[in-house]
Design a protein around this motif. Structure first.
Motif, PDB file in Angstrom:
ATOM      1  N   ASP A 122       0.822  -1.211   0.000  1.00 35.89           N
ATOM      2  CA  ASP A 122       0.000   0.000   0.000  1.00 35.89           C
ATOM      3  C   ASP A 122       0.858   1.265   0.000  1.00 35.89           C
ATOM      4  O   ASP A 122       0.338   2.370   0.135  1.00 35.89           O
ATOM      5  CB  ASP A 122      -0.959   0.009   1.191  1.00 35.89           C
ATOM      6  N   GLN A 123       2.181   1.094  -0.182  1.00 42.11           N
ATOM      7  CA  GLN A 123       3.057   2.262  -0.269  1.00 42.11           C
ATOM      8  C   GLN A 123       2.673   3.103  -1.495  1.00 42.11           C
ATOM      9  O   GLN A 123       2.311   2.559  -2.540  1.00 42.11           O
ATOM     10  CB  GLN A 123       4.529   1.849  -0.378  1.00 42.11           C
ATOM     11  N   ARG A 124       2.796   4.401  -1.352  1.00 37.45           N
ATOM     12  CA  ARG A 124       2.447   5.299  -2.454  1.00 37.45           C
ATOM     13  C   ARG A 124       3.648   6.145  -2.848  1.00 37.45           C
ATOM     14  O   ARG A 124       4.417   5.757  -3.711  1.00 37.45           O
ATOM     15  CB  ARG A 124       1.224   6.133  -2.057  1.00 37.45           C
ATOM     16  N   LEU A 151       3.386   3.134 -11.161  1.00 41.39           N
ATOM     17  CA  LEU A 151       3.088   2.749  -9.779  1.00 41.39           C
ATOM     18  C   LEU A 151       1.919   1.764  -9.746  1.00 41.39           C
ATOM     19  O   LEU A 151       1.981   0.714  -9.086  1.00 41.39           O
ATOM     20  CB  LEU A 151       2.759   4.006  -8.968  1.00 41.39           C
ATOM     21  N   VAL A 152       0.859   2.084 -10.487  1.00 40.06           N
ATOM     22  CA  VAL A 152      -0.310   1.206 -10.579  1.00 40.06           C
ATOM     23  C   VAL A 152       0.084  -0.140 -11.171  1.00 40.06           C
ATOM     24  O   VAL A 152      -0.318  -1.206 -10.669  1.00 40.06           O
ATOM     25  CB  VAL A 152      -1.419   1.874 -11.433  1.00 40.06           C
ATOM     26  N   ASN A 153       0.889  -0.096 -12.219  1.00 41.12           N
ATOM     27  CA  ASN A 153       1.267  -1.323 -12.923  1.00 41.12           C
ATOM     28  C   ASN A 153       2.117  -2.241 -12.062  1.00 41.12           C
ATOM     29  O   ASN A 153       1.916  -3.472 -12.051  1.00 41.12           O
ATOM     30  CB  ASN A 153       2.017  -0.969 -14.211  1.00 41.12           C
ATOM     31  N   PHE A 154       3.064  -1.674 -11.311  1.00 40.45           N
ATOM     32  CA  PHE A 154       3.917  -2.514 -10.465  1.00 40.45           C
ATOM     33  C   PHE A 154       3.097  -3.208  -9.380  1.00 40.45           C
ATOM     34  O   PHE A 154       3.270  -4.395  -9.113  1.00 40.45           O
ATOM     35  CB  PHE A 154       5.045  -1.692  -9.840  1.00 40.45           C
ATOM     36  N   LYS A 155       2.186  -2.471  -8.761  1.00 41.65           N
ATOM     37  CA  LYS A 155       1.309  -3.077  -7.753  1.00 41.65           C
ATOM     38  C   LYS A 155       0.496  -4.221  -8.356  1.00 41.65           C
ATOM     39  O   LYS A 155       0.321  -5.285  -7.738  1.00 41.65           O
ATOM     40  CB  LYS A 155       0.362  -2.021  -7.176  1.00 41.65           C
ATOM     41  N   LYS A 156       0.011  -3.999  -9.565  1.00 41.71           N
ATOM     42  CA  LYS A 156      -0.799  -5.016 -10.240  1.00 41.71           C
ATOM     43  C   LYS A 156       0.020  -6.273 -10.515  1.00 41.71           C
ATOM     44  O   LYS A 156      -0.449  -7.397 -10.323  1.00 41.71           O
ATOM     45  CB  LYS A 156      -1.354  -4.439 -11.544  1.00 41.71           C
ATOM     46  N   LEU A 195      -3.583  -3.152   0.113  1.00 38.66           N
ATOM     47  CA  LEU A 195      -3.426  -2.190  -0.969  1.00 38.66           C
ATOM     48  C   LEU A 195      -4.068  -0.863  -0.578  1.00 38.66           C
ATOM     49  O   LEU A 195      -4.825  -0.785   0.388  1.00 38.66           O
ATOM     50  CB  LEU A 195      -4.074  -2.722  -2.250  1.00 38.66           C
ATOM     51  N   ASP A 196      -3.787   0.168  -1.354  1.00 39.25           N
ATOM     52  CA  ASP A 196      -4.404   1.475  -1.155  1.00 39.25           C
ATOM     53  C   ASP A 196      -5.444   1.708  -2.249  1.00 39.25           C
ATOM     54  O   ASP A 196      -5.345   1.148  -3.332  1.00 39.25           O
ATOM     55  CB  ASP A 196      -3.327   2.566  -1.239  1.00 39.25           C
ATOM     56  N   PRO A 197      -6.462   2.544  -1.980  1.00 37.65           N
ATOM     57  CA  PRO A 197      -7.479   2.783  -2.995  1.00 37.65           C
ATOM     58  C   PRO A 197      -7.068   3.810  -4.051  1.00 37.65           C
ATOM     59  O   PRO A 197      -7.747   3.954  -5.070  1.00 37.65           O
ATOM     60  CB  PRO A 197      -8.674   3.289  -2.179  1.00 37.65           C
ATOM     61  N   GLU A 198      -5.969   4.519  -3.837  1.00 39.10           N
ATOM     62  CA  GLU A 198      -5.543   5.550  -4.788  1.00 39.10           C
ATOM     63  C   GLU A 198      -4.880   4.951  -6.028  1.00 39.10           C
ATOM     64  O   GLU A 198      -5.173   5.353  -7.154  1.00 39.10           O
ATOM     65  CB  GLU A 198      -4.590   6.521  -4.098  1.00 39.10           C
ATOM     66  N   PHE A 199      -3.980   3.993  -5.811  1.00 40.63           N
ATOM     67  CA  PHE A 199      -3.251   3.390  -6.931  1.00 40.63           C
ATOM     68  C   PHE A 199      -3.384   1.863  -6.973  1.00 40.63           C
ATOM     69  O   PHE A 199      -2.870   1.221  -7.871  1.00 40.63           O
ATOM     70  CB  PHE A 199      -1.756   3.742  -6.837  1.00 40.63           C
TER      71      PHE A 199
END
Length: 334
Positions: free
Chosen positions: A28-30, A50-55, A70-74
């Motif tokens: 959930d790091q941003r 950032l979105v892609n790496f989390k995915k 996870l975070d809801p922003e990214f």
């Protein structure tokens, strides 16, 4: 007998593995993760990266985790890409804190609510609070009211509330100096937020000592003997009245695994982990250098190895979350 709401009980089961242990992955790091990706690429990272790496982390590693934070922003695409058997914990707080205001006061994401988080198929809500027992009563009272507010919201929506506590001391910038006072700060925070009024279902805790400064364990000059460190782990166990899990706090995978074994030997009956950078940190470099394919290759090899090794340690050291209440037979689902 302990009463647990029906939705909360079902969600805690979903978030745990077959042994009742919360073997959770955290990403959930941003802002900090964006900086890490930028440093690996040697240029500014985009929000899309950032979105892609989390995915990618979610796709590749959630088949081996009981849940993911996870975070809801990214993190929404990553949440939707997780394995069907993997539960979802969602952060509700803004990242970081206002460095110009005293007390590291927390704040919530303005366009999110527990209701909205639950509507995104999340199984739990998490907030992070920086807490120093030695701060002014005025500052700590603001934080206590903040936690009460989120606890009430989670109760109304019948969804588990995970509270992450990170302790600090603004007057002790030196790491060795802070290591000496950290144990009492962690223990007192556990005592406070275990109280029923806060509605916390799971405490997400840093370990009570700086493991790099434990005699015979870490590489830094010792601050505690091994027996002193074990006593602090035992005192956390005594203070916790709700399930608790350890966070990895950015240490290496190897040191985190050693920490779990040490905690278990000390008598800590912790209920799992929320492990972030210790699992996937090196994958950021692979992503920066080799793009999506580089990250996938790393995650499928070293990333999977990290999580498999962690799961093996958890199987030997962690205790089912419901044992805090004396077993499932002591729980009334209402």
């Amino acid at each position: 007998m302990v009463k647990i709401q029906k939705g909360k009980f079902a969600a805690l089961e979903k978030l745990s593995d077959m042994n009742g242990v919360i073997a959770a992955l955290a990403i959930d790091q941003r802002g900090s993760l964006k900086k890490m990706i930028g440093a690996a690429k040697k240029t500014d990272a985009t929000a899309e990266e950032l979105v892609n790496f989390k995915k990618l982390v979610s796709q590749e590693l959630t088949p081996y985790a009981s849940s993911i934070l996870l975070d809801p922003e990214f993190g929404l695409p990553a949440g939707r890409s997780r394995d069907e058997n993997c539960g979802l914990i969602t952060s509700y707080e803004k990242t970081g804190y206002d460095v110009n205001a005293p007390g590291r006061l927390p704040d919530l994401l303005p366009n999110w609510s527990v209701k909205r988080i639950k509507e995104e198929d999340s199984n739990a809500v998490k907030i992070l609070v920086y807490y120093d027992k030695d701060d002014s009563e005025q500052i700590n009272d603001v934080k206590k009211a903040f936690v009460e507010r989120v606890g009430s919201e989670c109760k109304a929506e019948d969804i588990p509330f995970f509270l992450e506590i990170v302790t600090y001391d603004e007057k002790k910038a030196d790491k060795a100096e802070y290591a000496r006072v950290k144990p009492e700060k962690v223990i007192e925070a556990v005592k406070v937020f275990s109280e029923k009024r806060y509605g916390v279902d799971v405490l997400k805790l840093e370990v009570p000592v700086d493991m790099s400064r434990v005699e015979g364990i870490g590489d830094n000059k010792p601050v505690y003997s091994a027996e002193q460190a074990k006593e602090y782990f035992r005192r956390v166990e005594e203070a916790a009245q709700v399930p608790y899990i350890w966070l990895s706090a950015g240490v290496s995978a190897e040191l985190f695994q050693k920490t779990l074994i040490f905690a278990h030997e000390a008598g800590s009956k912790f209920n799992g982990v929320l492990c972030g950078r210790a699992t996937w940190r090196e994958g950021v470099a692979a992503y920066g250098e080799g793009g999506e394919q580089g990250a996938i290759e790393w995650l499928r090899s070293q990333g999977k190895k990290n999580i498999d090794e962690l799961n093996a340690v958890l199987a030997k050291t962690a205790t089912p979350w419901y044992e805090v209440y004396g077993g499932k037979g002591q729980i009334t689902v209402d």
